[in-house]
Scaffold this motif. Structure first.
Motif, PDB file in Angstrom:
ATOM      1  N   PRO A  34      -5.394   0.615  -6.600  1.00 18.65           N
ATOM      2  CA  PRO A  34      -6.291   1.692  -7.031  1.00 18.65           C
ATOM      3  C   PRO A  34      -5.897   2.205  -8.414  1.00 18.65           C
ATOM      4  CG  PRO A  34      -5.527   2.045  -4.780  1.00 18.65           C
ATOM      5  CD  PRO A  34      -4.698   0.932  -5.331  1.00 18.65           C
ATOM      6  N   ALA A  35      -6.878   2.385  -9.281  1.00 19.82           N
ATOM      7  CA  ALA A  35      -6.597   2.850 -10.650  1.00 19.82           C
ATOM      8  C   ALA A  35      -5.786   4.142 -10.678  1.00 19.82           C
ATOM      9  CB  ALA A  35      -7.912   3.018 -11.411  1.00 19.82           C
ATOM     10  N   PRO A  36      -6.053   5.125  -9.795  1.00 28.48           N
ATOM     11  CA  PRO A  36      -5.249   6.356  -9.836  1.00 28.48           C
ATOM     12  C   PRO A  36      -3.779   6.131  -9.499  1.00 28.48           C
ATOM     13  CG  PRO A  36      -7.310   6.722  -8.658  1.00 28.48           C
ATOM     14  CD  PRO A  36      -7.183   5.254  -8.851  1.00 28.48           C
ATOM     15  N   ALA A  37      -3.455   4.971  -8.914  1.00 32.87           N
ATOM     16  CA  ALA A  37      -2.067   4.685  -8.542  1.00 32.87           C
ATOM     17  C   ALA A  37      -1.306   3.975  -9.653  1.00 32.87           C
ATOM     18  CB  ALA A  37      -2.028   3.835  -7.276  1.00 32.87           C
ATOM     19  N   VAL A  38      -1.960   3.748 -10.792  1.00 30.59           N
ATOM     20  CA  VAL A  38      -1.325   3.045 -11.912  1.00 30.59           C
ATOM     21  C   VAL A  38      -1.037   4.033 -13.038  1.00 30.59           C
ATOM     22  CG1 VAL A  38      -1.538   1.193 -13.604  1.00 30.59           C
ATOM     23  CG2 VAL A  38      -2.551   0.919 -11.333  1.00 30.59           C
ATOM     24  N   ARG A  39       0.227   4.158 -13.404  1.00 26.35           N
ATOM     25  CA  ARG A  39       0.627   5.044 -14.494  1.00 26.35           C
ATOM     26  C   ARG A  39       1.177   4.189 -15.641  1.00 26.35           C
ATOM     27  NH1 ARG A  39       3.238  10.415 -11.563  1.00 26.35           N
ATOM     28  NH2 ARG A  39       1.651  10.561  -9.915  1.00 26.35           N
ATOM     29  N   ILE A  40       0.753   4.484 -16.851  1.00 21.75           N
ATOM     30  CA  ILE A  40       1.052   3.618 -17.988  1.00 21.75           C
ATOM     31  C   ILE A  40       1.772   4.393 -19.087  1.00 21.75           C
ATOM     32  CG2 ILE A  40       0.053   2.110 -19.753  1.00 21.75           C
ATOM     33  CD1 ILE A  40      -2.364   1.742 -17.896  1.00 21.75           C
ATOM     34  N   GLU A  41       2.790   3.788 -19.640  1.00 19.58           N
ATOM     35  CA  GLU A  41       3.513   4.321 -20.794  1.00 19.58           C
ATOM     36  C   GLU A  41       3.610   3.195 -21.819  1.00 19.58           C
ATOM     37  OE1 GLU A  41       5.964   7.451 -22.685  1.00 19.58           O
ATOM     38  OE2 GLU A  41       4.576   7.443 -20.995  1.00 19.58           O
ATOM     39  N   SER A  70      -1.625  -3.766 -16.571  1.00 24.80           N
ATOM     40  CA  SER A  70      -2.444  -2.838 -15.793  1.00 24.80           C
ATOM     41  C   SER A  70      -3.709  -3.526 -15.290  1.00 24.80           C
ATOM     42  CB  SER A  70      -2.795  -1.601 -16.620  1.00 24.80           C
ATOM     43  OG  SER A  70      -3.513  -1.949 -17.792  1.00 24.80           O
ATOM     44  N   GLN A  71      -4.267  -4.427 -16.091  1.00 18.99           N
ATOM     45  CA  GLN A  71      -5.444  -5.168 -15.652  1.00 18.99           C
ATOM     46  C   GLN A  71      -5.110  -6.122 -14.515  1.00 18.99           C
ATOM     47  OE1 GLN A  71      -8.673  -4.652 -16.448  1.00 18.99           O
ATOM     48  NE2 GLN A  71      -7.826  -2.874 -17.534  1.00 18.99           N
ATOM     49  N   PRO A 116       0.836  -1.212   0.000  1.00 19.20           N
ATOM     50  CA  PRO A 116       0.000   0.000   0.000  1.00 19.20           C
ATOM     51  C   PRO A 116       0.865   1.254   0.000  1.00 19.20           C
ATOM     52  CG  PRO A 116      -0.834  -1.599   1.571  1.00 19.20           C
ATOM     53  CD  PRO A 116       0.496  -2.118   1.099  1.00 19.20           C
ATOM     54  N   GLY A 117       0.436   2.241  -0.765  1.00 20.45           N
ATOM     55  CA  GLY A 117       1.170   3.489  -0.847  1.00 20.45           C
ATOM     56  C   GLY A 117       2.096   3.580  -2.033  1.00 20.45           C
ATOM     57  N   GLN A 118       2.320   2.464  -2.722  1.00 19.96           N
ATOM     58  CA  GLN A 118       3.148   2.496  -3.922  1.00 19.96           C
ATOM     59  C   GLN A 118       2.408   3.134  -5.096  1.00 19.96           C
ATOM     60  OE1 GLN A 118       3.930  -1.678  -4.446  1.00 19.96           O
ATOM     61  NE2 GLN A 118       6.063  -1.497  -3.783  1.00 19.96           N
ATOM     62  N   THR A 119       3.158   3.730  -5.987  1.00 21.54           N
ATOM     63  CA  THR A 119       2.660   4.066  -7.311  1.00 21.54           C
ATOM     64  C   THR A 119       3.171   2.984  -8.251  1.00 21.54           C
ATOM     65  OG1 THR A 119       2.712   6.445  -6.875  1.00 21.54           O
ATOM     66  CG2 THR A 119       2.682   5.758  -9.182  1.00 21.54           C
ATOM     67  N   ALA A 120       2.281   2.448  -9.077  1.00 22.03           N
ATOM     68  CA  ALA A 120       2.670   1.410 -10.026  1.00 22.03           C
ATOM     69  C   ALA A 120       2.914   2.050 -11.388  1.00 22.03           C
ATOM     70  CB  ALA A 120       1.584   0.346 -10.127  1.00 22.03           C
ATOM     71  N   TYR A 121       4.065   1.761 -11.949  1.00 19.22           N
ATOM     72  CA  TYR A 121       4.426   2.239 -13.284  1.00 19.22           C
ATOM     73  C   TYR A 121       4.479   1.035 -14.216  1.00 19.22           C
ATOM     74  CZ  TYR A 121       5.971   6.532 -10.928  1.00 19.22           C
ATOM     75  OH  TYR A 121       6.027   7.691 -10.173  1.00 19.22           O
ATOM     76  N   VAL A 122       3.752   1.118 -15.321  1.00 17.43           N
ATOM     77  CA  VAL A 122       3.698   0.026 -16.296  1.00 17.43           C
ATOM     78  C   VAL A 122       4.190   0.552 -17.628  1.00 17.43           C
ATOM     79  CG1 VAL A 122       2.217  -1.613 -17.511  1.00 17.43           C
ATOM     80  CG2 VAL A 122       1.732  -1.038 -15.121  1.00 17.43           C
ATOM     81  N   CYS A 123       5.168  -0.121 -18.222  1.00 22.49           N
ATOM     82  CA  CYS A 123       5.710   0.331 -19.502  1.00 22.49           C
ATOM     83  C   CYS A 123       6.004  -0.860 -20.401  1.00 22.49           C
ATOM     84  CB  CYS A 123       6.979   1.150 -19.278  1.00 22.49           C
ATOM     85  SG  CYS A 123       7.568   1.975 -20.772  1.00 22.49           S
ATOM     86  N   GLY A 124       5.556  -0.767 -21.640  1.00 24.82           N
ATOM     87  CA  GLY A 124       5.791  -1.832 -22.606  1.00 24.82           C
ATOM     88  C   GLY A 124       4.920  -1.623 -23.824  1.00 24.82           C
ATOM     89  N   SER A 125       4.774  -2.679 -24.619  1.00 21.73           N
ATOM     90  CA  SER A 125       3.903  -2.605 -25.789  1.00 21.73           C
ATOM     91  C   SER A 125       2.468  -2.359 -25.345  1.00 21.73           C
ATOM     92  CB  SER A 125       3.984  -3.906 -26.580  1.00 21.73           C
ATOM     93  OG  SER A 125       3.435  -4.975 -25.816  1.00 21.73           O
ATOM     94  N   THR A 126       1.636  -1.980 -26.294  1.00 18.86           N
ATOM     95  CA  THR A 126       0.228  -1.720 -25.958  1.00 18.86           C
ATOM     96  C   THR A 126      -0.424  -2.941 -25.337  1.00 18.86           C
ATOM     97  OG1 THR A 126       0.007  -0.067 -27.722  1.00 18.86           O
ATOM     98  CG2 THR A 126      -2.014  -1.095 -26.919  1.00 18.86           C
ATOM     99  N   SER A 127      -0.183  -4.122 -25.912  1.00 15.96           N
ATOM    100  CA  SER A 127      -0.797  -5.336 -25.372  1.00 15.96           C
ATOM    101  C   SER A 127      -0.267  -5.660 -23.978  1.00 15.96           C
ATOM    102  CB  SER A 127      -0.571  -6.517 -26.318  1.00 15.96           C
ATOM    103  OG  SER A 127       0.813  -6.744 -26.519  1.00 15.96           O
ATOM    104  N   PHE A 128       1.046  -5.490 -23.781  1.00 14.43           N
ATOM    105  CA  PHE A 128       1.611  -5.757 -22.459  1.00 14.43           C
ATOM    106  C   PHE A 128       1.074  -4.769 -21.437  1.00 14.43           C
ATOM    107  CE2 PHE A 128       4.606  -4.791 -19.094  1.00 14.43           C
ATOM    108  CZ  PHE A 128       4.831  -6.048 -18.550  1.00 14.43           C
ATOM    109  N   ALA A 129       1.059  -3.492 -21.790  1.00 17.14           N
ATOM    110  CA  ALA A 129       0.603  -2.463 -20.861  1.00 17.14           C
ATOM    111  C   ALA A 129      -0.841  -2.712 -20.438  1.00 17.14           C
ATOM    112  CB  ALA A 129       0.756  -1.088 -21.486  1.00 17.14           C
TER     113      ALA A 129
END
Length: 212
Positions: A199-206, A190-191, A173-186
């Motif tokens: 929490p969805a607001p804690a997930v950042r995607i590139e 993220s799912q 708890p308290g982490q921000t999740a960063y997800v980076c990769g191809s569109t399919s991987f991201a």
């Protein structure tokens, strides 16, 4: 990693980047035709040079030039640093989930954390086809990153995709999740995180991918 290069650039009057930002490299042909591509920064903010990782794509207008033609001393047109959402401030806990070349901005975060003596803030999970095909593999493994290979077994684990069972032990708890990769991987990663209750607001995607 084959078919890839790490470019070290001296950028005049550069502004220190934040881990997670990128630069745009623009090429101009003699006839005026231009092509540009964005590349994540792999170097830490305190590094006097800017390091960009370039995967050579067979039909890539920019990547083939950068991988095959550019030599030390050449001048490139670059713009950056760019990006304000997918950045790590160096002081908050983060879970980094990368696929393939999507690990590059996480290398910048890891290097920054090492400079700050705060590697305890980062948890890293990586998915790659093979270990040999993972950018900065030795550095990530040495940092304790969880590396999942989808085309070959690794240790006692058979080849397979990243699962929520892999990520649950890394999440706090308290982490921000960063997800980076191809569109399919991201999308898949993220799912997985959302399904775990992150929490969805804690997930950042590139998302990474070839340009059109």
């Amino acid at each position: 990693m084959e078919r890839a290069v790490a470019l070290r650039l001296d950028v005049a009057d550069r502004i220190d980047h934040l881990p997670g930002q990128h630069y745009v490299v623009r090429l101009t042909a003699p006839d005026g035709y231009t092509a540009q591509r964005s590349y994540s920064v792999a170097s830490a903010p305190d590094d006097p040079q800017v390091e960009l990782f370039v995967e050579r794509l067979e039909d890539g207008e920019v990547s083939t030039y950068l991988a095959d033609v550019v030599e030390p001393g050449d001048v490139l047109e670059v713009r950056g640093p760019i990006g304000g959402w997918f950045v790590w401030d160096g002081s908050t806990p983060a879970l980094l989930v990368g696929g393939g070349t999507g690990v590059v901005p996480f290398v910048a975060m890891l290097r920054a954390a090492r400079d700050l003596d705060r590697t305890d803030l980062l948890r890293i999970a990586v998915s790659t086809r093979t270990l040999a095909g993972l950018p900065y593999a030795d550095e990530l493994v040495a940092a304790g990153a969880l590396v999942i290979t989808t085309r070959e077994p690794r240790g006692i684990r058979p080849a397979g995709r990243l699962t929520d069972a892999d990520l649950i032990p890394l999440w706090e708890p308290g982490q921000t999740a960063y997800v980076c990769g191809s569109t399919s991987f991201a999308e898949a990663a993220s799912q997985l995180l959302i399904g775990m209750g992150v929490p969805a607001p804690a997930v950042r995607i590139e998302r990474f991918g070839p340009s059109g």
